[in-house]
Design a protein around this motif. Structure first.
Motif, PDB file in Angstrom:
ATOM      1  N   LEU A   1      -1.505   1.826  -1.637  1.00  0.00           N
ATOM      2  CA  LEU A   1      -0.500   1.206  -2.501  1.00  0.00           C
ATOM      3  C   LEU A   1       0.678   2.164  -2.620  1.00  0.00           C
ATOM      4  O   LEU A   1       0.500   3.363  -2.847  1.00  0.00           O
ATOM      5  N   SER A   2       1.912   1.595  -2.467  1.00  0.00           N
ATOM      6  CA  SER A   2       3.105   2.446  -2.499  1.00  0.00           C
ATOM      7  C   SER A   2       4.133   1.908  -3.485  1.00  0.00           C
ATOM      8  O   SER A   2       4.036   0.774  -3.985  1.00  0.00           O
ATOM      9  N   GLU A   3       5.129   2.732  -3.739  1.00  0.00           N
ATOM     10  CA  GLU A   3       6.266   2.345  -4.582  1.00  0.00           C
ATOM     11  C   GLU A   3       6.920   1.074  -4.050  1.00  0.00           C
ATOM     12  O   GLU A   3       7.321   0.192  -4.817  1.00  0.00           O
ATOM     13  N   HIS A   4       7.025   0.940  -2.750  1.00  0.00           N
ATOM     14  CA  HIS A   4       7.659  -0.217  -2.123  1.00  0.00           C
ATOM     15  C   HIS A   4       6.951  -1.525  -2.507  1.00  0.00           C
ATOM     16  O   HIS A   4       7.593  -2.541  -2.777  1.00  0.00           O
ATOM     17  N   HIS A   5       5.622  -1.511  -2.570  1.00  0.00           N
ATOM     18  CA  HIS A   5       4.866  -2.717  -2.889  1.00  0.00           C
ATOM     19  C   HIS A   5       5.199  -3.243  -4.283  1.00  0.00           C
ATOM     20  O   HIS A   5       5.240  -4.453  -4.513  1.00  0.00           O
ATOM     21  N   LEU A   6       5.438  -2.335  -5.215  1.00  0.00           N
ATOM     22  CA  LEU A   6       5.609  -2.752  -6.607  1.00  0.00           C
ATOM     23  C   LEU A   6       7.045  -3.146  -6.953  1.00  0.00           C
ATOM     24  O   LEU A   6       7.293  -3.695  -8.028  1.00  0.00           O
ATOM     25  N   LYS A   7       7.985  -2.908  -6.053  1.00  0.00           N
ATOM     26  CA  LYS A   7       9.381  -3.255  -6.335  1.00  0.00           C
ATOM     27  C   LYS A   7       9.591  -4.753  -6.458  1.00  0.00           C
ATOM     28  O   LYS A   7      10.588  -5.207  -7.037  1.00  0.00           O
ATOM     29  N   ALA A   8       8.645  -5.536  -5.942  1.00  0.00           N
ATOM     30  CA  ALA A   8       8.783  -6.997  -6.004  1.00  0.00           C
ATOM     31  C   ALA A   8       8.577  -7.532  -7.417  1.00  0.00           C
ATOM     32  O   ALA A   8       8.913  -8.685  -7.700  1.00  0.00           O
ATOM     33  N   THR A   9       8.028  -6.710  -8.318  1.00  0.00           N
ATOM     34  CA  THR A   9       7.746  -7.176  -9.688  1.00  0.00           C
ATOM     35  C   THR A   9       8.320  -6.183 -10.696  1.00  0.00           C
ATOM     36  O   THR A   9       7.585  -5.462 -11.370  1.00  0.00           O
ATOM     37  N   PRO A  10       9.640  -6.151 -10.841  1.00  0.00           N
ATOM     38  CA  PRO A  10      10.278  -5.139 -11.695  1.00  0.00           C
ATOM     39  C   PRO A  10       9.966  -5.287 -13.185  1.00  0.00           C
ATOM     40  O   PRO A  10      10.217  -4.356 -13.955  1.00  0.00           O
ATOM     41  N   HIS A  11       9.445  -6.468 -13.593  1.00  0.00           N
ATOM     42  CA  HIS A  11       9.146  -6.684 -15.012  1.00  0.00           C
ATOM     43  C   HIS A  11       7.671  -6.466 -15.342  1.00  0.00           C
ATOM     44  O   HIS A  11       7.234  -6.762 -16.458  1.00  0.00           O
ATOM     45  N   LEU A  12       6.934  -5.940 -14.406  1.00  0.00           N
ATOM     46  CA  LEU A  12       5.490  -5.784 -14.569  1.00  0.00           C
ATOM     47  C   LEU A  12       5.153  -4.869 -15.751  1.00  0.00           C
ATOM     48  O   LEU A  12       5.731  -3.788 -15.906  1.00  0.00           O
ATOM     49  N   GLN A  13       4.196  -5.328 -16.569  1.00  0.00           N
ATOM     50  CA  GLN A  13       3.742  -4.543 -17.726  1.00  0.00           C
ATOM     51  C   GLN A  13       2.282  -4.098 -17.588  1.00  0.00           C
ATOM     52  O   GLN A  13       1.906  -3.055 -18.096  1.00  0.00           O
ATOM     53  N   GLU A  14       1.470  -4.910 -16.909  1.00  0.00           N
ATOM     54  CA  GLU A  14       0.055  -4.566 -16.716  1.00  0.00           C
ATOM     55  C   GLU A  14      -0.324  -4.771 -15.259  1.00  0.00           C
ATOM     56  O   GLU A  14      -0.051  -5.820 -14.687  1.00  0.00           O
ATOM     57  N   LEU A  15      -0.997  -3.755 -14.683  1.00  0.00           N
ATOM     58  CA  LEU A  15      -1.439  -3.827 -13.296  1.00  0.00           C
ATOM     59  C   LEU A  15      -2.920  -3.449 -13.230  1.00  0.00           C
ATOM     60  O   LEU A  15      -3.304  -2.320 -13.564  1.00  0.00           O
ATOM     61  N   HIS A  16      -3.758  -4.412 -12.825  1.00  0.00           N
ATOM     62  CA  HIS A  16      -5.202  -4.208 -12.768  1.00  0.00           C
ATOM     63  C   HIS A  16      -5.660  -4.256 -11.308  1.00  0.00           C
ATOM     64  O   HIS A  16      -5.522  -5.280 -10.644  1.00  0.00           O
ATOM     65  N   LEU A  17      -6.203  -3.141 -10.837  1.00  0.00           N
ATOM     66  CA  LEU A  17      -6.587  -3.009  -9.428  1.00  0.00           C
ATOM     67  C   LEU A  17      -8.058  -2.614  -9.326  1.00  0.00           C
ATOM     68  O   LEU A  17      -8.433  -1.647  -8.671  1.00  0.00           O
ATOM     69  N   TYR A  18      -8.915  -3.390  -9.939  1.00  0.00           N
ATOM     70  CA  TYR A  18     -10.343  -3.087 -10.017  1.00  0.00           C
ATOM     71  C   TYR A  18     -11.082  -3.401  -8.710  1.00  0.00           C
ATOM     72  O   TYR A  18     -10.880  -4.446  -8.089  1.00  0.00           O
ATOM     73  N   GLY A  19     -11.958  -2.476  -8.300  1.00  0.00           N
ATOM     74  CA  GLY A  19     -12.914  -2.752  -7.241  1.00  0.00           C
ATOM     75  C   GLY A  19     -12.320  -3.041  -5.883  1.00  0.00           C
ATOM     76  O   GLY A  19     -12.858  -3.862  -5.135  1.00  0.00           O
ATOM     77  N   ASN A  20     -11.235  -2.371  -5.547  1.00  0.00           N
ATOM     78  CA  ASN A  20     -10.695  -2.497  -4.195  1.00  0.00           C
ATOM     79  C   ASN A  20     -11.196  -1.307  -3.366  1.00  0.00           C
ATOM     80  O   ASN A  20     -12.187  -0.668  -3.738  1.00  0.00           O
ATOM     81  N   LYS A  21     -10.510  -0.997  -2.290  1.00  0.00           N
ATOM     82  CA  LYS A  21     -10.912   0.141  -1.469  1.00  0.00           C
ATOM     83  C   LYS A  21      -9.766   1.138  -1.335  1.00  0.00           C
ATOM     84  O   LYS A  21      -9.596   1.790  -0.306  1.00  0.00           O
ATOM     85  N   LEU A  22      -8.996   1.247  -2.409  1.00  0.00           N
ATOM     86  CA  LEU A  22      -7.824   2.128  -2.410  1.00  0.00           C
ATOM     87  C   LEU A  22      -8.225   3.583  -2.188  1.00  0.00           C
ATOM     88  O   LEU A  22      -9.052   4.133  -2.913  1.00  0.00           O
ATOM     89  N   GLN A  23      -7.591   4.196  -1.204  1.00  0.00           N
ATOM     90  CA  GLN A  23      -7.825   5.604  -0.903  1.00  0.00           C
ATOM     91  C   GLN A  23      -6.580   6.445  -1.134  1.00  0.00           C
ATOM     92  O   GLN A  23      -6.682   7.654  -1.330  1.00  0.00           O
ATOM     93  N   SER A  24      -5.409   5.794  -1.097  1.00  0.00           N
ATOM     94  CA  SER A  24      -4.175   6.567  -1.249  1.00  0.00           C
ATOM     95  C   SER A  24      -3.157   5.822  -2.108  1.00  0.00           C
ATOM     96  O   SER A  24      -3.037   4.594  -2.043  1.00  0.00           O
ATOM     97  N   LEU A  25      -2.408   6.585  -2.897  1.00  0.00           N
ATOM     98  CA  LEU A  25      -1.296   6.088  -3.698  1.00  0.00           C
ATOM     99  C   LEU A  25      -0.088   6.947  -3.354  1.00  0.00           C
ATOM    100  O   LEU A  25      -0.220   8.148  -3.060  1.00  0.00           O
ATOM    101  N   SER A  26       1.094   6.367  -3.413  1.00  0.00           N
ATOM    102  CA  SER A  26       2.296   7.130  -3.046  1.00  0.00           C
ATOM    103  C   SER A  26       2.847   7.898  -4.237  1.00  0.00           C
ATOM    104  O   SER A  26       2.605   7.553  -5.400  1.00  0.00           O
ATOM    105  N   SER A  27       3.572   8.936  -3.946  1.00  0.00           N
ATOM    106  CA  SER A  27       4.305   9.658  -4.984  1.00  0.00           C
ATOM    107  C   SER A  27       5.327   8.713  -5.607  1.00  0.00           C
ATOM    108  O   SER A  27       5.843   7.809  -4.949  1.00  0.00           O
ATOM    109  N   HIS A  28       5.610   8.888  -6.882  1.00  0.00           N
ATOM    110  CA  HIS A  28       6.547   8.016  -7.612  1.00  0.00           C
ATOM    111  C   HIS A  28       6.161   6.543  -7.468  1.00  0.00           C
ATOM    112  O   HIS A  28       7.014   5.662  -7.336  1.00  0.00           O
ATOM    113  N   LEU A  29       4.866   6.305  -7.522  1.00  0.00           N
ATOM    114  CA  LEU A  29       4.335   4.954  -7.367  1.00  0.00           C
ATOM    115  C   LEU A  29       4.974   3.949  -8.320  1.00  0.00           C
ATOM    116  O   LEU A  29       5.227   2.795  -7.962  1.00  0.00           O
ATOM    117  N   LEU A  30       5.298   4.389  -9.523  1.00  0.00           N
ATOM    118  CA  LEU A  30       5.706   3.453 -10.571  1.00  0.00           C
ATOM    119  C   LEU A  30       7.215   3.397 -10.786  1.00  0.00           C
ATOM    120  O   LEU A  30       7.686   2.841 -11.782  1.00  0.00           O
TER     121      LEU A  30
END
Length: 671
Positions: free
Chosen positions: A67-96
């Motif tokens: 998951l990267s910063e680029h993915h989340l730019k599509a939802t600029p008004h996002l207040q809650e993000l729930h990512l339970y039980g996936n297979k995430l191994q990496s997150l980007s710097s400045h993700l939010l």
């Protein structure tokens, strides 16, 4: 006209586009601005098609790995993000960086181990959940200075240490969960910046001790969980200043003693707020402080009757609260340390006025505590109940080590507000049927260590009586006629008498009973239906009798049973289905019996957290031992003193630890 038609068409087209805009395989709820992608074959974050006004996004149980910063730019008004039980191994710097309103981020149960700098900067996060990942260390550079986090969950990772700098960036933190990690030490100054912390969980780590000052700056703590560590020693002033603490869990540790004054600062503990069960307590004179504290604070303690002695063996399985001064070898006077503590406390009372004490009455040969409405009479010269001189508000009366011999209902009319009556070792040989008539508020009656042989009918037909102790008398029978129908008893101790049998009729009158102690009698056989009516029973002590076997259905109706003590009998065999309905059983003592094998299936389906003691039996290490041998091998964590579960026969294997044997030694073949 054409213009109006065109405008309407464009409006409808725009509306339809917004209504149907939703990522493939996801569900969108436009009214609450929520998108849910659950249990779908996604391998990349579903950026395309996300409504721009989305405020809550859930992506769970997918195959997304990054998951990267680029993915989340599509939802600029996002207040809650729930990512339970996936297979995430990496997150980007400045993700939010693209979600400046995000306050909740849940990354539970992924495969995260190393996280980049500033991964959680750029958003006003209040709640961050990193539960059940593979994180081995936390880095202060993940967070901005003066983070706004109030809730942080790092449970279920592989943390071995705590970074002091990490918590210095969390001045607003209120809830911190570090349970289910590998922590062996908490640095003394690690929590000093967490002055707003209210809830701290350190359970199920590898802590052996704590620094005296570790909670010095967390004075707003209300809940502290230290369950299931290896704590064997804690400093005397550990809880100093924690006056707001309402819940404290210390169960499943290795505490053998409790330091004098340890619990005194905890003035805000709620009912059942302290859990001290499943510690190997040594019940000698050093347990005196705990013993006295439990007597006065039993309502604050969860399962107080299940705080039991592990040593010496003569007291194994006995509730600490039920012990006597003789059991602890402390005599009738306080120990030197206890006297010193009470003396310091006495003179520290800010409102104490010595001159006022003389205006309060107190019976001869007794001492009175006017603050706690308690009277204690401990004098061998006392032969008659002191009917005069009692403070009018007396609620606790303790008469011990006297030659009282007799007491009547008329005697107790001097203390009509009595709530707790203790008549220890006073040579009482008789009680009258009207004994409790004058004390309508009495809840606890303790007659330990007298010379009672037979009691009159209706002696305990008292509506408010909930705790009755008849320990260490000379009773040859327990007569149902002592009690009324639907007795309010919750706790009954008949240990240390001469009972050879016990009837179901007795317990039919006690539908609310939770604790029953029949330890150290002469019971040889129990009828199958004897405990049938005890639907609420949680603790049953049958230790120290002469039981050879038990009926298969004897516990079939005691579904709430948690603590079962069968040690120090003469048990030679057990029915295979004896425990099958006891799904809540937490402690089972079978030590010091005559067991040579356990029947196949006896321990199948038990509570995974059950603790069991099997030592002190003459185990035959032959082919019939296969069931127990396999169970011990797979459940080492459930067995206390497993190194003492040793072979008695045959001679070549004598004294060898059962769990260390091989299949060839047992003469069995593994399937």
């Amino acid at each position: 006209m054409k213009f109006h038609h065109a405008a309407a068409f464009l409006f409808l087209a725009s509306f339809c586009h917004c209504a149907v805009s939703c990522p493939a395989l996801c569900k969108c709820y436009s009214e609450r601005k929520e998108v849910v992608c659950s249990e779908v074959p996604l391998i990349e974050f579903p950026t395309e098609g996300l409504p721009e006004n989305t405020t809550m996004l859930t992506v769970q149980l997918t195959n997304i790995t990054s998951l990267s910063e680029h993915h989340l730019k599509a939802t600029p008004h996002l207040q809650e993000l729930h990512l339970y039980g996936n297979k995430l191994q990496s997150l980007s710097s400045h993700l939010l960086r693209g979600v400046p309103q995000l306050h909740t981020l849940d990354l539970t149960e992924n495969k995260l181990s190393d996280l980049p700098v500033d991964v959680f900067s750029d958003a006003p996060l209040k709640n961050l959940v990193l539960k059940n990942n593979q994180i081995k260390r936390v880095d202060e550079k993940w967070l901005p200075d003066n983070s706004s986090l109030t809730w942080l969950d790092l449970s279920g990772n592989s943390l071995t240490e705590i970074s002091v700098g990490f918590f210095q960036r969390l001045p607003h933190l209120e809830n911190l969960d570090l349970s289910n990690n590998q922590l062996e030490k908490i640095p003394a100054n690690s929590l000093e910046n967490l002055s707003n912390l209210k809830r701290l969980s350190l359970q199920n780590n590898k802590l052996e001790s704590l620094d005296a000052s570790v909670f010095q700056h967390t004075k707003n703590l209300t809940s502290l969980f230290l369950t299931q560590n290896k704590l064997n020693w804690l400093p005397q002033n550990l809880f100093q200043g924690l006056t707001s603490l309402t819940h404290l869990s210390l169960d499943f540790n290795q505490l053998s003693h409790i330091p004098i004054g340890w619990f005194d600062p905890l003035s805000s503990l709620e009912e059942s707020g302290l859990d001290l069960t499943l510690n190997p307590l040594r019940c000698n004179s050093r347990i005196e402080y705990l013993w006295r504290w439990l007597q006065k604070n039993k309502k604050k303690v969860l399962s107080v009757d299940n705080i039991i002695c592990m040593l010496p063996q003569s007291l194994t399985g006995h509730p600490v609260i039920s012990l006597t001064e003789n059991d602890l070898n402390i005599g009738s006077c306080f120990s030197t340390d206890m006297k010193l503590l009470l003396l310091v406390t006495f003179f520290a009372l800010p409102d104490f006025d010595y001159k006022r004490r003389s205006v309060h009455s107190c019976p001869d040969r007794c001492s009175c505590s006017f603050l706690s409405a308690e009277v204690v009479c401990s004098n061998g010269g006392l032969t008659v109940f002191p009917r005069t001189g009692f403070p009018s508000a007396t609620t606790i009366l303790s008469i011990q080590n006297t030659n009282l011999r007799n007491i009547t209902g008329g005697d107790l009319s001097a203390v009509p507000l009595l709530n707790n009556l203790q008549l220890y070792h006073s040579n009482l040989a008789n009680l009258t049927s009207d004994l409790l008539v004058s004390v309508p508020h009495l809840e606890t009656l303790d007659l330990t260590g007298n010379k009672l042989v037979k009691l009159p009918a209706n002696v305990f037909t008292h509506r408010s009586l909930s705790n009755l102790v008849l320990k260490n008398n000379q009773l040859g029978e327990a007569d149902p006629a002592w009690f009324s129908q639907n007795s309010s008893l919750l706790y009954l101790d008949l240990s240390g008498n001469r009972l050879t049998s016990i009837s179901a009729a007795l317990f039919n009158k006690m539908p609310l009973l939770r604790t029953l102690d029949l330890d150290n009698n002469n019971l040889q056989e129990l009828q199958a239906e004897v405990f049938r009516s005890l639907d609420h029973l949680e603790t049953l002590n049958l230790a120290g009798n002469k039981l050879i076997t038990l009926k298969p259905q004897i516990f079939a109706h005691n579904l709430k049973l948690k603590y079962l003590y069968l040690q120090e009998n003469q048990l030679q065999d057990l029915p295979a289905n004896l425990l099958h309905r006891l799904q809540h059983l937490e402690l089972l003592l079978l030590n010091q019996n005559q067991l040579r094998h356990l029947p196949k299936g006896l321990l199948d389906g038990i509570n995974p957290s059950l603790q069991i003691i099997l030592s002190g039996n003459p185990w035959d290490c032959d082919g019939k031992m296969e069931y127990l041998w396999k169970w011990l091998t797979n459940h080492r964590q459930n067995v206390l003193f497993d190194d003492e579960v040793t072979c008695d026969q045959p001679k070549p294997l004598k004294s060898l630890q059962v769990s260390s044997l091989t299949e060839s030694q047992l003469g069995v073949r593994l399937q």
